[in-house]
Motif scaffolding. Structure first.
Motif, mmCIF file in Angstrom:
data_model
loop_
_atom_site.group_PDB
_atom_site.id
_atom_site.type_symbol
_atom_site.label_atom_id
_atom_site.label_comp_id
_atom_site.label_asym_id
_atom_site.label_seq_id
_atom_site.Cartn_x
_atom_site.Cartn_y
_atom_site.Cartn_z
ATOM 1 N N TYR A 1 10.467 -67.525 40.372
ATOM 2 C CA TYR A 1 10.978 -67.154 39.574
ATOM 3 C C TYR A 1 10.975 -66.048 38.487
ATOM 4 O O TYR A 1 10.251 -66.076 37.681
ATOM 5 C CB TYR A 1 13.100 -66.667 39.683
ATOM 6 C CG TYR A 1 13.266 -67.280 40.878
ATOM 7 C CD1 TYR A 1 13.600 -66.618 41.967
ATOM 8 C CD2 TYR A 1 13.317 -68.705 41.277
ATOM 9 C CE1 TYR A 1 14.131 -67.279 42.589
ATOM 10 C CE2 TYR A 1 13.541 -69.206 42.458
ATOM 11 C CZ TYR A 1 14.150 -68.717 43.441
ATOM 12 O OH TYR A 1 14.651 -68.578 44.794
ATOM 13 N N VAL A 2 10.087 -64.890 38.938
ATOM 14 C CA VAL A 2 9.919 -64.038 37.143
ATOM 15 C C VAL A 2 10.480 -63.246 36.787
ATOM 16 O O VAL A 2 11.392 -62.124 37.363
ATOM 17 C CB VAL A 2 8.730 -62.800 37.522
ATOM 18 C CG1 VAL A 2 7.641 -62.755 36.341
ATOM 19 C CG2 VAL A 2 6.964 -63.896 37.658
ATOM 20 N N ILE A 3 11.148 -63.824 35.906
ATOM 21 C CA ILE A 3 12.134 -62.688 34.601
ATOM 22 C C ILE A 3 11.673 -61.990 33.809
ATOM 23 O O ILE A 3 10.468 -62.309 33.234
ATOM 24 C CB ILE A 3 13.219 -63.311 34.677
ATOM 25 C CG1 ILE A 3 12.785 -64.799 32.904
ATOM 26 C CG2 ILE A 3 14.472 -64.362 35.876
ATOM 27 C CD1 ILE A 3 14.506 -65.113 32.040
ATOM 28 N N TYR A 4 12.494 -61.209 32.872
ATOM 29 C CA TYR A 4 11.265 -60.281 31.944
ATOM 30 C C TYR A 4 12.197 -60.691 30.343
ATOM 31 O O TYR A 4 13.438 -61.138 30.032
ATOM 32 C CB TYR A 4 11.303 -58.966 31.865
ATOM 33 C CG TYR A 4 10.902 -58.218 32.592
ATOM 34 C CD1 TYR A 4 9.459 -58.875 32.743
ATOM 35 C CD2 TYR A 4 11.161 -56.622 31.610
ATOM 36 C CE1 TYR A 4 8.684 -57.469 33.701
ATOM 37 C CE2 TYR A 4 9.744 -56.149 31.598
ATOM 38 C CZ TYR A 4 8.907 -56.396 31.916
ATOM 39 O OH TYR A 4 7.751 -55.699 31.828
ATOM 40 N N PRO A 5 11.318 -60.507 29.606
ATOM 41 C CA PRO A 5 11.863 -60.431 28.129
ATOM 42 C C PRO A 5 12.634 -59.548 27.276
ATOM 43 O O PRO A 5 12.217 -58.541 28.539
ATOM 44 C CB PRO A 5 10.715 -60.710 27.214
ATOM 45 C CG PRO A 5 9.551 -60.657 27.974
ATOM 46 C CD PRO A 5 9.637 -60.670 29.597
ATOM 47 N N GLY A 6 13.407 -59.567 26.964
ATOM 48 C CA GLY A 6 13.833 -58.501 26.342
ATOM 49 C C GLY A 6 13.704 -57.385 25.654
ATOM 50 O O GLY A 6 12.619 -57.614 25.024
ATOM 51 N N LYS A 7 13.796 -56.273 25.166
ATOM 52 C CA LYS A 7 13.252 -55.265 24.511
ATOM 53 C C LYS A 7 13.866 -54.642 23.868
ATOM 54 O O LYS A 7 13.488 -53.382 23.821
ATOM 55 C CB LYS A 7 13.161 -54.248 25.772
ATOM 56 C CG LYS A 7 11.737 -53.518 26.044
ATOM 57 C CD LYS A 7 11.195 -52.389 27.107
ATOM 58 C CE LYS A 7 10.483 -51.792 26.421
ATOM 59 N NZ LYS A 7 9.199 -50.823 27.376
ATOM 60 N N LEU A 8 14.715 -55.011 23.372
ATOM 61 C CA LEU A 8 15.903 -54.857 22.254
ATOM 62 C C LEU A 8 15.391 -54.679 21.066
ATOM 63 O O LEU A 8 14.614 -55.567 20.337
ATOM 64 C CB LEU A 8 17.252 -55.783 22.616
ATOM 65 C CG LEU A 8 18.206 -55.463 23.618
ATOM 66 C CD1 LEU A 8 19.520 -56.695 23.089
ATOM 67 C CD2 LEU A 8 18.815 -54.090 24.011
ATOM 68 N N VAL B 1 9.315 -64.345 43.239
ATOM 69 C CA VAL B 1 10.280 -63.337 43.640
ATOM 70 C C VAL B 1 10.319 -62.496 42.024
ATOM 71 O O VAL B 1 10.259 -63.186 40.725
ATOM 72 C CB VAL B 1 11.528 -63.924 43.420
ATOM 73 C CG1 VAL B 1 12.623 -62.786 43.427
ATOM 74 C CG2 VAL B 1 11.700 -64.071 45.731
ATOM 75 N N LEU B 2 9.911 -61.737 42.227
ATOM 76 C CA LEU B 2 9.388 -60.669 40.709
ATOM 77 C C LEU B 2 11.606 -59.697 40.487
ATOM 78 O O LEU B 2 12.141 -58.873 41.248
ATOM 79 C CB LEU B 2 9.008 -59.183 40.781
ATOM 80 C CG LEU B 2 6.945 -60.063 41.243
ATOM 81 C CD1 LEU B 2 6.633 -58.316 41.216
ATOM 82 C CD2 LEU B 2 6.938 -61.016 40.554
ATOM 83 N N LEU B 3 11.642 -60.167 39.379
ATOM 84 C CA LEU B 3 13.464 -60.033 38.690
ATOM 85 C C LEU B 3 13.129 -59.237 38.052
ATOM 86 O O LEU B 3 13.290 -59.475 37.058
ATOM 87 C CB LEU B 3 14.386 -61.110 39.128
ATOM 88 C CG LEU B 3 14.458 -62.139 40.070
ATOM 89 C CD1 LEU B 3 14.726 -63.516 40.072
ATOM 90 C CD2 LEU B 3 15.260 -61.047 41.367
ATOM 91 N N THR B 4 12.212 -58.310 37.812
ATOM 92 C CA THR B 4 11.530 -57.653 36.865
ATOM 93 C C THR B 4 11.887 -55.952 37.195
ATOM 94 O O THR B 4 11.830 -55.445 38.069
ATOM 95 C CB THR B 4 10.127 -57.264 36.580
ATOM 96 O OG1 THR B 4 9.259 -57.798 37.269
ATOM 97 C CG2 THR B 4 9.626 -59.065 36.124
#
Ligand SMILES: *Cc1c(COP(=O)(O)O)cnc(C)c1O
Length: 363
Positions: free
Chosen positions: A319-326, A6-9
């Motif tokens: 489950y795929v989550i995403y690193p931050g981009k701040l 599941v892409l949670l991106t």
């Protein structure tokens, strides 16, 4: 079950099985079925924004950034000047595009957790008559922040300037009816739940008609793309046939779901469940709920948090989550969009809970 995670991106993201199946054909670029499908997709996209009477839809091969670059390059004349509203990576990207393609610009930057102040936009426009355009991101995907697009549009119109919108991560889920804009760029693979490979720009017809010769690029010239496509229904260069077939089907699914309001409603339920569940496990969101779009959520990284192991363990659980981009704080992001609902959000929350226990046990 596809066996896919599941892409949670924020894109590419999880698509419906039937959307993937819609690609199981080959179409020639001059095939009448393909040309009909292409026309229907273009009309459908205009209707989603409520601008079928005033605007035209110009699709462009590539990812979303190609469409944003085509929008800025085609619609800002070479002697124009853009006020770019920046509060994250995508606002900054529009400023980079202007710099690289040689369009003059000014930046109004606010911190990443703060929307621009429409009053300040008005002040800047009054103070600099050379500003011809304002460029604004609808949902700044860097953080998940919702920018005040309607209020910005109102100020831009009142000052007689032109508004260009990057609506990439909001289009199809957040309504834009009644908002006045010259152009709005989005792509096939975010809230529309198609597959990646195509961007598009909804352009005010008479503005696009007057934009011939502006573009810095052959391939990203929306005026040329539009006049060629209107002449014979065909794309100038090889069309992403399978992407359009998937998008045609994805638009049918969006209509079946109940349109923009219903899709936004499902994402909002995903977001609520996700945020409540993560907070219950001790995580903090970057943004207060009121500032947040129900698209993607930024969580603060607890100090010393082993993100790589956290990410990999979630990936192993599907489950795929995403690193931050701040630019400032350490963070990670979890998306609420795609062909996902309560089952998937409850699933990722359970996977997070198990992962935290593993990390604690030093496994
Ligand atoms: C995803 C996104 C883009 C485009 O990114 P691509 O990787 O080129 O598809 C542009 N703006 C925003 C706000 C986005 O979320």
């Amino acid at each position: 079950m596809s066996g896919d995670p599941v892409l949670l991106t924020p894109g590419p993201l999880t698509t419906a099985a039937s959307t993937k199946e819609a690609m199981l054909h080959d179409w020639g670029s001059r095939d009448g079925r393909f040309i009909g499908m292409n026309r229907k997709v273009r009309e459908g996209l205009l209707e989603l924004a409520g601008v079928a009477g005033s605007h035209v839809c110009v699709p462009v091969q590539g990812s979303g950034t190609f469409a944003v670059e085509a929008m800025l390059g085609t619609l800002v004349p070479r002697d124009g000047r853009v006020l770019v509203l920046v509060n994250g990576a995508y606002g900054r990207r529009m400023a980079s595009i202007c710099r690289i393609i040689g369009r003059a610009f000014s930046v109004y930057e606010t911190p990443e957790e703060q929307p621009p102040d429409p009053g300040e936009v008005g002040r800047l426009l009054r103070g600099d008559p050379s500003l011809t355009h304002v460029a604004c991101v609808h949902c700044e995907t860097t953080t998940g922040l919702l920018n005040p697009l309607a209020a910005v549009a109102e100020v831009v119109e009142r000052h007689g300037r032109r508004l260009l919108v990057d609506a990439m991560s909001a289009f199809g889920a957040l309504p834009v009816d009644g908002i006045s804009f010259d152009a709005m760029a989005a792509s096939s693979n975010k809230c529309l739940e198609g597959v990646p490979g195509m961007g598009f720009v909804l352009c005010r017809r008479e503005v696009l008609a007057a934009s011939g010769g502006n573009a810095h690029s052959l391939a990203l010239d929306l005026h040329d793309q539009w006049t060629a496509m209107d002449a014979n229904g065909q794309w100038r260069f090889t069309p992403p046939t399978h992407v359009i077939a998937a998008l045609a089907h994805a638009l049918d699914l969006l209509a079946e779901e109940g349109g923009v309001a219903a899709r936004g409603g499902r994402y909002r339920r995903n977001w609520r469940l996700l945020v409540d569940g993560m907070r219950a496990m001790g995580f903090e969101t970057l943004l207060p709920d009121a500032a947040q779009a129900p698209i993607i959520v930024t969580f603060r990284m607890p100090s010393g948090f082993p993100f790589e192991r956290f990410h990999d363990s979630l990936r192993a659980k599907g489950y795929v989550i995403y690193p931050g981009k701040l630019t400032g704080a350490d963070s990670f992001r979890i998306g609420c969009i795609g062909a996902i609902g309560e089952v998937e959000i409850r699933g990722v929350l359970e996977a997070v809970r198990e992962t935290l226990m593993e990390l604690e046990a030093g496994r």
